[in-house]
Design an enzyme around this catalytic site. Structure first.
Site, PDB file in Angstrom:
ATOM      1  N   SER B   4       0.961  -1.013   0.134  1.00 42.96           N
ATOM      2  CA  SER B   4       0.211  -0.530  -0.016  1.00 42.96           C
ATOM      3  C   SER B   4       0.977   1.072  -0.333  1.00 42.96           C
ATOM      4  CB  SER B   4      -0.951  -0.127   0.937  1.00 42.96           C
ATOM      5  OG  SER B   4      -2.115   0.857   0.861  1.00 42.96           O
ATOM      6  N   HIS B  31      -2.696  -1.135  -3.371  1.00 39.63           N
ATOM      7  CA  HIS B  31      -3.499  -0.429  -3.067  1.00 39.63           C
ATOM      8  C   HIS B  31      -3.459   1.048  -4.010  1.00 39.63           C
ATOM      9  CE1 HIS B  31      -3.911  -2.069   1.060  1.00 39.63           C
ATOM     10  NE2 HIS B  31      -4.990  -2.768   0.037  1.00 39.63           N
ATOM     11  N   ASP B 125      -4.541  -3.813   6.145  1.00 38.17           N
ATOM     12  CA  ASP B 125      -4.731  -5.127   5.337  1.00 38.17           C
ATOM     13  C   ASP B 125      -3.873  -5.928   5.120  1.00 38.17           C
ATOM     14  OD1 ASP B 125      -6.920  -6.033   2.991  1.00 38.17           O
ATOM     15  OD2 ASP B 125      -5.614  -5.054   2.136  1.00 38.17           O
TER      16      ASP B 125
END
Ligand SMILES: C[S@@+](CC[C@H](N)C(=O)[O-])C[C@H]1O[C@@H](n2cnc3c(N)ncnc32)[C@H](O)[C@@H]1O
Lengths: 276, 182
Positions: B4, B31, B125
């Site tokens: 991310s 992401h 996540d």
């Protein structure tokens, strides 16, 4: 952190899907397993079932539980003018061709709550074709169809759709296509007049008409390869010669066993034409 | 590999070290901002012209020596027949693609033939995903948080998943090259 008390394994899932098919007549056995697994798992979490046995018992005895299951097991996420580039290509390459038919027939298969269908109605309206078009919009999920018939959307998301609309080369005032009421928006009635929303299950139901354009976007990604092939054949038989088939931008006909019966109109936007 | 915020440079560093004829498939879940067209895959393919880097379509078979990037706005799952399937459902932890979703489905299919690597990021996540990778016999690896621009994501995995390895970026590349040659 997720506390894994809930669990279901591959065999239990298979069993459960067979049961749902026998008892309730919905055949999910050929849905892509990885995603089905995840959705059943999530449903169990949300509905408070700890294991496959409890869930089976619940689905057997209680219709309301099944209704909730059905609502949650299909993925209903949708947007107006999702993938704006796609709508641009529909405007430029598809509408001018189907405009030559006196009566334009379009099928949205797996229309969810109708956002995609309303977007299409706006395109047809702007091209001056809506009056002589009839749009069949179908879904497996009764809850979606009821919602779609109302044509009511939350106002805050409508505001997000403006950007999509503009990126899809929309030139009118997007707000003129709905009436705002408190925190909701109602799609203008004249835009909805030629739309017929109804239930249709792509797994078990048959050809019901002939269309110049079929849209089935982000629906077949939930099917396994075999079921995809079957459904693509269903679309093939439902298309007029040289009719168009539009899929989601990450869906390919390349893996289909009748790919040679189609030709790409836009390989980027996954718009195809029936050629034989 | 899942990443991310702050993972782009680590990812490119790792990809650079991986030889083009690398014998395993690599799947990248990163992401990106919602509804902003991402150039991530394009930049990668332009940077590494000799490597095969693609965003898979639904039902695409998974092949060796290919680097797959999860397309923006879809979850990427792996089926038992070693094909990809895509899922346009709700974002998980505000993310779509979700690293958890890909890791969990890969864990179920590849079991102990899987190494899952979690890189820099500002959320959590990937933690649940790494957990199921390890529970299914696979190898879980987190980027050393001290080398991460945003340490929260690998740190969360280190805190909650017992038995994962913690590596600096260069060591991550060494490790995956080693498993590919064994
Ligand atoms: C992710 S939505 C896609 C909505 C819309 N086409 C779009 O792309 O925005 C998937 C839809 O497919 C429907 N669906 C799933 N299985 C189906 C089936 N067997 N027959 C008809 N529709 C189905 C679901 O109920 C859901 O509304």
């Amino acid at each position: 952190m997720s506390n894994r008390k809930v669990d279901i394994n591959e065999e239990e899932l298979e069993d459960l899907l067979n049961l749902v098919n026998e008892i309730h007549g919905y055949d999910f056995t050929n849905y892509a397993r990885a995603s089905m697994h995840r959705r059943v798992f999530r449903f169990m979490n949300d509905a408070g079932f700890h294991n496959a046995c409890d869930l089976k018992a619940g689905l057997l005895k209680d219709k309301a539980i099944f209704d909730f299951f059905l609502q949650r097991i299909t993925v209903n996420v949708t947007e107006m003018f999702r993938d704006p580039e796609f709508y641009k290509v529909i405007r430029q390459k598809v509408l001018p061709v189907i405009a030559s038919y006196p009566r334009i027939k379009i099928w949205h298969a797996g229309c969810s709550s109708g956002e995609e269908v309303f977007s299409m109605a706006i395109l047809l309206h702007e091209a001056g074709l809506l009056q002589r078009s009839i749009i069949y919009a179908t879904d497996i999920n009764p809850y979606n169809i009821e919602k779609a018939k109302k044509g009511i959307l939350p106002l805050d998301v409508m505001k997000e759709y403006v950007t999509n609309y503009l990126n899809a080369a929309g030139e009118s005032d997007f707000a003129s296509y709905y009436t705002a009421m408190y925190d909701h928006a109602i799609i203008r009635k004249d835009l909805r007049e030629n739309i017929v929303f109804s239930l249709h299950n792509l797994v078990t139901d048959h050809v019901f008409n002939e269309f110049q354009l079929i849209l089935c976007r982000n629906v077949m990604i939930y099917f396994n390869h075999e079921l995809q092939n079957r459904v693509i054949r269903l679309f093939h038989s439902s298309l007029s010669s040289f009719g168009f088939l539009a899929l989601g931008i990450k869906e390919s006909l390349l893996f289909s066993d009748i790919k040679n019966k189609f030709e790409a109109v836009s390989s980027q936007e996954k718009i195809f034409k029936r050629i034989r | 590999m899942g990443g991310s915020a702050g993972s782009f440079s680590v990812l490119t560093q790792i990809i650079k070290l991986v030889p083009s004829e690398f014998s395993l498939p690599i799947v990248i879940v990163i992401h990106r901002q919602r509804n902003v067209v991402s150039e991530f895959t394009k930049i990668l393919t332009q940077t590494f012209k000799s490597k095969k880097i693609i965003e898979p379509d639904d039902k695409e078979p998974i092949r060796e020596s290919v680097i797959y990037v999860a397309p923006q706005n879809y979850h990427l799952l792996i089926e038992a027949d070693r094909t990809f399937s895509l899922d346009y459902s709700e974002a998980i932890k505000f993310s779509r693609p979700s690293i958890d979703v890909t890791f969990e489905s890969a864990a179920r299919v590849y079991k102990n033939n899987l190494a899952a690597i979690l890189l820099s990021g500002a959320n959590n996540d990937g933690t649940a995903g790494l957990k199921s990778v390890v529970e299914n016999g696979g190898t879980g690896i987190a980027q050393n948080p001290e080398t991460a621009e945003f340490p929260a994501m690998p740190q969360s995995a280190i805190t909650f998943v017992p038995g994962i390895k913690v590596f600096d970026p260069a060591k991550i590349a060494d490790y995956i090259i080693a498993i590919a040659t064994n």
